[in-house]
Design a protein around this motif. Structure first.
Motif, PDB file in Angstrom:
ATOM      1  N   LYS A  72       0.878  -1.177   0.000  1.00  0.00           N
ATOM      2  CA  LYS A  72       0.000   0.000   0.000  1.00  0.00           C
ATOM      3  C   LYS A  72       0.907   1.215   0.000  1.00  0.00           C
ATOM      4  O   LYS A  72       1.621   1.453   0.977  1.00  0.00           O
ATOM      5  N   ILE A  73       0.882   1.954  -1.111  1.00  0.00           N
ATOM      6  CA  ILE A  73       1.818   3.052  -1.312  1.00  0.00           C
ATOM      7  C   ILE A  73       1.053   4.308  -1.706  1.00  0.00           C
ATOM      8  O   ILE A  73       0.248   4.283  -2.640  1.00  0.00           O
ATOM      9  N   VAL A  86       6.690   8.962 -11.196  1.00  0.00           N
ATOM     10  CA  VAL A  86       6.786   8.056 -10.046  1.00  0.00           C
ATOM     11  C   VAL A  86       6.166   6.702 -10.388  1.00  0.00           C
ATOM     12  O   VAL A  86       6.737   5.654 -10.079  1.00  0.00           O
ATOM     13  N   ILE A  87       5.020   6.715 -11.056  1.00  0.00           N
ATOM     14  CA  ILE A  87       4.379   5.451 -11.442  1.00  0.00           C
ATOM     15  C   ILE A  87       5.309   4.651 -12.349  1.00  0.00           C
ATOM     16  O   ILE A  87       5.458   3.433 -12.182  1.00  0.00           O
ATOM     17  N   ALA A  88       5.956   5.311 -13.288  1.00  0.00           N
ATOM     18  CA  ALA A  88       6.887   4.623 -14.191  1.00  0.00           C
ATOM     19  C   ALA A  88       8.058   4.019 -13.415  1.00  0.00           C
ATOM     20  O   ALA A  88       8.497   2.902 -13.717  1.00  0.00           O
ATOM     21  N   ASP A  89       8.544   4.725 -12.406  1.00  0.00           N
ATOM     22  CA  ASP A  89       9.630   4.203 -11.588  1.00  0.00           C
ATOM     23  C   ASP A  89       9.170   3.045 -10.699  1.00  0.00           C
ATOM     24  O   ASP A  89       9.945   2.122 -10.425  1.00  0.00           O
ATOM     25  N   ILE A  99      -1.228  -1.716  -4.331  1.00  0.00           N
ATOM     26  CA  ILE A  99      -2.120  -0.555  -4.354  1.00  0.00           C
ATOM     27  C   ILE A  99      -1.291   0.721  -4.405  1.00  0.00           C
ATOM     28  O   ILE A  99      -0.402   0.920  -3.572  1.00  0.00           O
ATOM     29  N   ILE A 100      -1.614   1.582  -5.375  1.00  0.00           N
ATOM     30  CA  ILE A 100      -0.968   2.886  -5.512  1.00  0.00           C
ATOM     31  C   ILE A 100      -2.036   3.955  -5.290  1.00  0.00           C
ATOM     32  O   ILE A 100      -3.090   3.926  -5.917  1.00  0.00           O
ATOM     33  N   PHE A 123      -2.318  -3.712 -11.077  1.00  0.00           N
ATOM     34  CA  PHE A 123      -2.243  -2.905  -9.861  1.00  0.00           C
ATOM     35  C   PHE A 123      -3.575  -2.214  -9.625  1.00  0.00           C
ATOM     36  O   PHE A 123      -4.364  -2.024 -10.542  1.00  0.00           O
ATOM     37  N   HIS A 124      -3.787  -1.796  -8.396  1.00  0.00           N
ATOM     38  CA  HIS A 124      -4.942  -0.983  -8.043  1.00  0.00           C
ATOM     39  C   HIS A 124      -4.461   0.454  -7.910  1.00  0.00           C
ATOM     40  O   HIS A 124      -3.443   0.713  -7.273  1.00  0.00           O
ATOM     41  N   PHE A 125      -5.188   1.396  -8.494  1.00  0.00           N
ATOM     42  CA  PHE A 125      -4.811   2.806  -8.425  1.00  0.00           C
ATOM     43  C   PHE A 125      -6.000   3.606  -7.934  1.00  0.00           C
ATOM     44  O   PHE A 125      -7.129   3.415  -8.402  1.00  0.00           O
TER      45      PHE A 125
END
Length: 152
Positions: A72-73, A86-89, A99-100, A123-125
Motif C-alpha cells: 500500500k503506497i 513516479v508510477i513509471a519508476d 495498491i498505488i 495494480f490498483h490505483f
C-alpha cells in the motif's frame, strides 16, 4: 539487518507526506517513507513519536522491499508529470495486487487514465486528494484506521 515489514509506504516526505505518515504511526501502523532528499528522511525519522515504527529511505527499491504484500503506497508529489514519473519508476518494482494511491490533487482525467493503465498491469490505483494542511495531515484525517485494515 532490519527485518521489519511495514504496513504503509509514502513517496514524498514534504510537510503533508511526512505528517500524514507520522499520524499513521501514532495510530499503530509501521510506516516507511521515501524521499530523494536525505535531510527529509532524517527529519521524518527524528519527528516520530516515541515507541512508533517509522523508517525513512532514499531508494524506491528499499521501500518496496520493506513493505508487506500487497503493498500500500501513497504518493504526495506534485500533480501532472511527476505522478506519471513516479508510477513509471514504481511499475517494475511492484507485484500484481499492489495498491498505488495518488494523494495529490490530480485532474480527474489523469486519474481515470492512470486507473485504466494500472488495471492493465494488475495494480490498483486510487486518486484521493488530501487537504487540510499540515495540522490536518498530522492530527486530523479520520480514515487512517480504516484504510489499512486496523480497527480499534
Amino acid at each position: 539487518m532490519n527485518e521489519t515489514k511495514y504496513d504503509f509506504g509514502m513517496i514524498g516526505l514534504g510537510v503533508m507526506g511526512s505528517n500524514l505518515l507520522l499520524n499513521m504511526a501514532d495510530h499503530g501502523f509501521a510506516v516507511i517513507g521515501y524521499d530523494t532528499n536525505p535531510d527529509k528522511t532524517s527529519l521524518f525519522e527524528s519527528s516520530a513519536s516515541k515507541n512508533t515504527i517509522v523508517k525513512g529511505v532514499n531508494t524506491l527499491s528499499e521501500m518496496i522491499d520493506a513493505l508487506k504484500v500487497p503493498r500500500k503506497i501513497m504518493m504526495l508529489v506534485p500533480a501532472g508529470n511527476p505522478v506519471d514519473s513516479v508510477i513509471a519508476d514504481l511499475t517494475p518494482l511492484l507485484q500484481k495486487g499492489d495498491i498505488i494511491i495518488d494523494g495529490g490533487n490530480s485532474h480527474y482525467t489523469d486519474t481515470l487514465r492512470r486507473i485504466n493503465e494500472s488495471k492493465d498491469k494488475g495494480f490498483h490505483f486510487m486518486g484521493i486528494g488530501i487537504s487540510g494542511g499540515e495540522e490536518g495531515a498530522r492530527k486530523g484525517p479520520t480514515t487512517i484506521k480504516s484504510c489499512c485494515g486496523k480497527s480499534e
